[in-house]
Write a protein that holds these residues in place. Sequence first.
Motif, PDB file in Angstrom:
ATOM      1  N   GLN A  30       0.835  -1.192   0.000  1.00 50.54           N
ATOM      2  CA  GLN A  30       0.000   0.000   0.000  1.00 50.54           C
ATOM      3  C   GLN A  30       0.875   1.248   0.000  1.00 50.54           C
ATOM      4  OE1 GLN A  30      -3.432   0.144   0.035  1.00 50.54           O
ATOM      5  NE2 GLN A  30      -3.374  -2.054  -0.259  1.00 50.54           N
ATOM      6  N   PRO A  31       0.559   2.226  -0.852  1.00 53.60           N
ATOM      7  CA  PRO A  31       1.246   3.519  -0.743  1.00 53.60           C
ATOM      8  C   PRO A  31       0.621   4.301   0.407  1.00 53.60           C
ATOM      9  CG  PRO A  31      -0.321   3.563  -2.554  1.00 53.60           C
ATOM     10  CD  PRO A  31      -0.366   2.175  -1.982  1.00 53.60           C
ATOM     11  N   VAL A  32       1.446   4.832   1.297  1.00 52.31           N
ATOM     12  CA  VAL A  32       0.948   5.544   2.464  1.00 52.31           C
ATOM     13  C   VAL A  32       1.790   6.781   2.743  1.00 52.31           C
ATOM     14  CG1 VAL A  32      -0.025   3.482   3.580  1.00 52.31           C
ATOM     15  CG2 VAL A  32       2.343   4.123   4.041  1.00 52.31           C
ATOM     16  N   TRP A  33       1.175   7.748   3.410  1.00 52.71           N
ATOM     17  CA  TRP A  33       1.935   8.857   3.969  1.00 52.71           C
ATOM     18  C   TRP A  33       2.748   8.315   5.129  1.00 52.71           C
ATOM     19  CZ3 TRP A  33      -2.101  13.320   4.844  1.00 52.71           C
ATOM     20  CH2 TRP A  33      -2.506  13.820   3.608  1.00 52.71           C
ATOM     21  N   PHE A  34       3.879   8.962   5.390  1.00 54.40           N
ATOM     22  CA  PHE A  34       4.703   8.540   6.511  1.00 54.40           C
ATOM     23  C   PHE A  34       5.376   9.736   7.158  1.00 54.40           C
ATOM     24  CE2 PHE A  34       7.793   8.983   3.206  1.00 54.40           C
ATOM     25  CZ  PHE A  34       8.999   9.259   3.823  1.00 54.40           C
ATOM     26  N   TYR A  35       5.815   9.514   8.354  1.00 53.64           N
ATOM     27  CA  TYR A  35       6.583  10.514   9.087  1.00 53.64           C
ATOM     28  C   TYR A  35       7.852   9.841   9.576  1.00 53.64           C
ATOM     29  CZ  TYR A  35       8.095  13.620  12.812  1.00 53.64           C
ATOM     30  OH  TYR A  35       8.850  14.429  13.615  1.00 53.64           O
ATOM     31  N   PHE A  36       8.986  10.482   9.358  1.00 51.90           N
ATOM     32  CA  PHE A  36      10.271   9.959   9.809  1.00 51.90           C
ATOM     33  C   PHE A  36      10.751  10.784  10.994  1.00 51.90           C
ATOM     34  CE2 PHE A  36      14.998  10.289   9.475  1.00 51.90           C
ATOM     35  CZ  PHE A  36      15.283   9.010   9.916  1.00 51.90           C
ATOM     36  N   ASP A  37      11.019  10.117  12.099  1.00 50.70           N
ATOM     37  CA  ASP A  37      11.580  10.776  13.277  1.00 50.70           C
ATOM     38  C   ASP A  37      13.059  10.424  13.328  1.00 50.70           C
ATOM     39  OD1 ASP A  37      12.545  11.292  15.930  1.00 50.70           O
ATOM     40  OD2 ASP A  37      10.461  11.353  16.624  1.00 50.70           O
ATOM     41  N   LYS A  38      13.905  11.392  12.933  1.00 55.64           N
ATOM     42  CA  LYS A  38      15.332  11.085  12.845  1.00 55.64           C
ATOM     43  C   LYS A  38      15.973  10.890  14.215  1.00 55.64           C
ATOM     44  CE  LYS A  38      16.900  15.837  12.143  1.00 55.64           C
ATOM     45  NZ  LYS A  38      17.592  16.716  11.199  1.00 55.64           N
ATOM     46  N   ASN A  39      15.407  11.476  15.270  1.00 56.12           N
ATOM     47  CA  ASN A  39      15.966  11.258  16.606  1.00 56.12           C
ATOM     48  C   ASN A  39      15.736   9.827  17.078  1.00 56.12           C
ATOM     49  OD1 ASN A  39      16.875  13.941  16.837  1.00 56.12           O
ATOM     50  ND2 ASN A  39      14.860  14.604  17.499  1.00 56.12           N
ATOM     51  N   GLU A  40      14.549   9.295  16.790  1.00 53.53           N
ATOM     52  CA  GLU A  40      14.239   7.915  17.176  1.00 53.53           C
ATOM     53  C   GLU A  40      14.642   6.912  16.098  1.00 53.53           C
ATOM     54  OE1 GLU A  40      10.524   6.930  19.036  1.00 53.53           O
ATOM     55  OE2 GLU A  40      10.075   9.051  19.335  1.00 53.53           O
ATOM     56  N   GLU A  41      14.965   7.414  14.901  1.00 51.59           N
ATOM     57  CA  GLU A  41      15.297   6.573  13.748  1.00 51.59           C
ATOM     58  C   GLU A  41      14.183   5.578  13.457  1.00 51.59           C
ATOM     59  OE1 GLU A  41      19.206   4.930  14.462  1.00 51.59           O
ATOM     60  OE2 GLU A  41      20.167   6.861  14.067  1.00 51.59           O
ATOM     61  N   LYS A  42      12.944   6.101  13.426  1.00 56.67           N
ATOM     62  CA  LYS A  42      11.766   5.284  13.165  1.00 56.67           C
ATOM     63  C   LYS A  42      10.904   5.961  12.107  1.00 56.67           C
ATOM     64  CE  LYS A  42      11.423   3.567  17.897  1.00 56.67           C
ATOM     65  NZ  LYS A  42      10.584   3.570  19.113  1.00 56.67           N
ATOM     66  N   LEU A  43      10.146   5.128  11.414  1.00 56.05           N
ATOM     67  CA  LEU A  43       9.158   5.584  10.455  1.00 56.05           C
ATOM     68  C   LEU A  43       7.779   5.324  11.058  1.00 56.05           C
ATOM     69  CD1 LEU A  43      10.802   3.790   7.438  1.00 56.05           C
ATOM     70  CD2 LEU A  43      10.745   6.258   7.735  1.00 56.05           C
ATOM     71  N   PHE A  44       6.840   6.205  10.783  1.00 52.73           N
ATOM     72  CA  PHE A  44       5.491   6.051  11.304  1.00 52.73           C
ATOM     73  C   PHE A  44       4.490   6.218  10.169  1.00 52.73           C
ATOM     74  CE2 PHE A  44       8.095   7.751  14.704  1.00 52.73           C
ATOM     75  CZ  PHE A  44       7.749   6.970  15.798  1.00 52.73           C
ATOM     76  N   GLU A  97      -0.870  14.494  13.326  1.00 48.92           N
ATOM     77  CA  GLU A  97      -0.712  15.930  13.091  1.00 48.92           C
ATOM     78  C   GLU A  97       0.589  16.222  12.338  1.00 48.92           C
ATOM     79  OE1 GLU A  97      -0.082  19.854  15.803  1.00 48.92           O
ATOM     80  OE2 GLU A  97      -1.763  18.543  16.378  1.00 48.92           O
ATOM     81  N   LYS A  98       1.654  15.546  12.714  1.00 51.71           N
ATOM     82  CA  LYS A  98       2.945  15.734  12.033  1.00 51.71           C
ATOM     83  C   LYS A  98       2.852  15.307  10.568  1.00 51.71           C
ATOM     84  CE  LYS A  98       5.614  15.330  16.246  1.00 51.71           C
ATOM     85  NZ  LYS A  98       6.494  14.524  17.072  1.00 51.71           N
ATOM     86  N   MET A  99       2.151  14.192  10.308  1.00 50.08           N
ATOM     87  CA  MET A  99       1.999  13.727   8.923  1.00 50.08           C
ATOM     88  C   MET A  99       1.157  14.691   8.101  1.00 50.08           C
ATOM     89  SD  MET A  99       1.629   9.647   8.612  1.00 50.08           S
ATOM     90  CE  MET A  99       1.520   9.107  10.289  1.00 50.08           C
ATOM     91  N   ILE A 100       0.071  15.169   8.681  1.00 51.85           N
ATOM     92  CA  ILE A 100      -0.798  16.106   7.968  1.00 51.85           C
ATOM     93  C   ILE A 100      -0.017  17.368   7.619  1.00 51.85           C
ATOM     94  CG2 ILE A 100      -2.818  17.607   8.190  1.00 51.85           C
ATOM     95  CD1 ILE A 100      -3.997  15.346  10.045  1.00 51.85           C
ATOM     96  N   MET A 101       0.728  17.893   8.564  1.00 46.63           N
ATOM     97  CA  MET A 101       1.512  19.105   8.303  1.00 46.63           C
ATOM     98  C   MET A 101       2.583  18.847   7.244  1.00 46.63           C
ATOM     99  SD  MET A 101       0.092  21.519   9.898  1.00 46.63           S
ATOM    100  CE  MET A 101       1.335  22.781   9.641  1.00 46.63           C
ATOM    101  N   LYS A 102       3.194  17.672   7.270  1.00 47.24           N
ATOM    102  CA  LYS A 102       4.220  17.336   6.283  1.00 47.24           C
ATOM    103  C   LYS A 102       3.640  17.334   4.869  1.00 47.24           C
ATOM    104  CE  LYS A 102       7.084  13.471   4.743  1.00 47.24           C
ATOM    105  NZ  LYS A 102       7.584  12.132   5.021  1.00 47.24           N
ATOM    106  N   TYR A 103       2.500  16.669   4.695  1.00 48.48           N
ATOM    107  CA  TYR A 103       1.940  16.491   3.352  1.00 48.48           C
ATOM    108  C   TYR A 103       1.022  17.623   2.909  1.00 48.48           C
ATOM    109  CZ  TYR A 103       3.982  11.880   3.054  1.00 48.48           C
ATOM    110  OH  TYR A 103       4.882  10.842   2.978  1.00 48.48           O
ATOM    111  N   LEU A 104       0.290  18.227   3.823  1.00 44.71           N
ATOM    112  CA  LEU A 104      -0.684  19.253   3.439  1.00 44.71           C
ATOM    113  C   LEU A 104      -0.285  20.654   3.878  1.00 44.71           C
ATOM    114  CD1 LEU A 104      -3.981  17.317   4.241  1.00 44.71           C
ATOM    115  CD2 LEU A 104      -2.804  17.538   2.033  1.00 44.71           C
ATOM    116  N   GLY A 105       0.592  20.757   4.870  1.00 47.78           N
ATOM    117  CA  GLY A 105       1.050  22.062   5.319  1.00 47.78           C
ATOM    118  C   GLY A 105       0.045  22.821   6.166  1.00 47.78           C
ATOM    119  N   THR A 106      -1.102  22.229   6.446  1.00 46.68           N
ATOM    120  CA  THR A 106      -2.134  22.885   7.241  1.00 46.68           C
ATOM    121  C   THR A 106      -3.051  21.834   7.860  1.00 46.68           C
ATOM    122  OG1 THR A 106      -3.940  24.505   7.213  1.00 46.68           O
ATOM    123  CG2 THR A 106      -3.677  23.143   5.245  1.00 46.68           C
ATOM    124  N   LEU A 107      -3.676  22.220   8.958  1.00 51.75           N
ATOM    125  CA  LEU A 107      -4.706  21.371   9.558  1.00 51.75           C
ATOM    126  C   LEU A 107      -6.085  21.903   9.190  1.00 51.75           C
ATOM    127  CD1 LEU A 107      -3.184  20.914  13.132  1.00 51.75           C
ATOM    128  CD2 LEU A 107      -3.224  19.248  11.277  1.00 51.75           C
TER     129      LEU A 107
END
Length: 147
Positions: A30-44, A97-107
């Motif tokens: 599945q293609p999905v939006w994601f958020y990368f947290d570089k401090n935790e080195e995890k993808l969400f 919220e972080k993913m929405i801001m990343k992809y859409l730039g607004t809530l």
Amino acid sequence: MTMEEVEQFLESKLNLQFATVDNKGDPNIQPVWFYFDKNEEKLFIMTGKNTYNSQNVRQKPVIYFCIENGNTPYKGVKGKGVATIADDLQTVVSISEKMIMKYLGTLDNLMANTVYECSKSGEGIIIEIIPRFFSTWDFGKITSLAH
């Protein structure tokens, strides 16, 4: 790519191709939006509680992922990881919220509100991916061998 280049690449608005295996052994990608947290080195990623993605992760937490730029010069990151599900409301809302801001730039639009309301209602979950292995490619770094 260097680690710094990988981190910058993972901050892009590209989709992550999320691959799981179902209880029959069949793949689901599945293609999905994601958020990368570089401090935790995890993808969400965010999904619903009862989607194929969440069902498959509950049964078989080993997943594969790929993020690639479809334009020349081609580059990307692919790998294998272990996924866990977070369904506590604070985590779901915060990551959503972080993913929405990343992809859409607004809530403040219909799509953002729909995704955000799903996360606040308790219907959404977050799949946390801990990469165990990944590789990268950047064809922009290939030098010509012909003279």
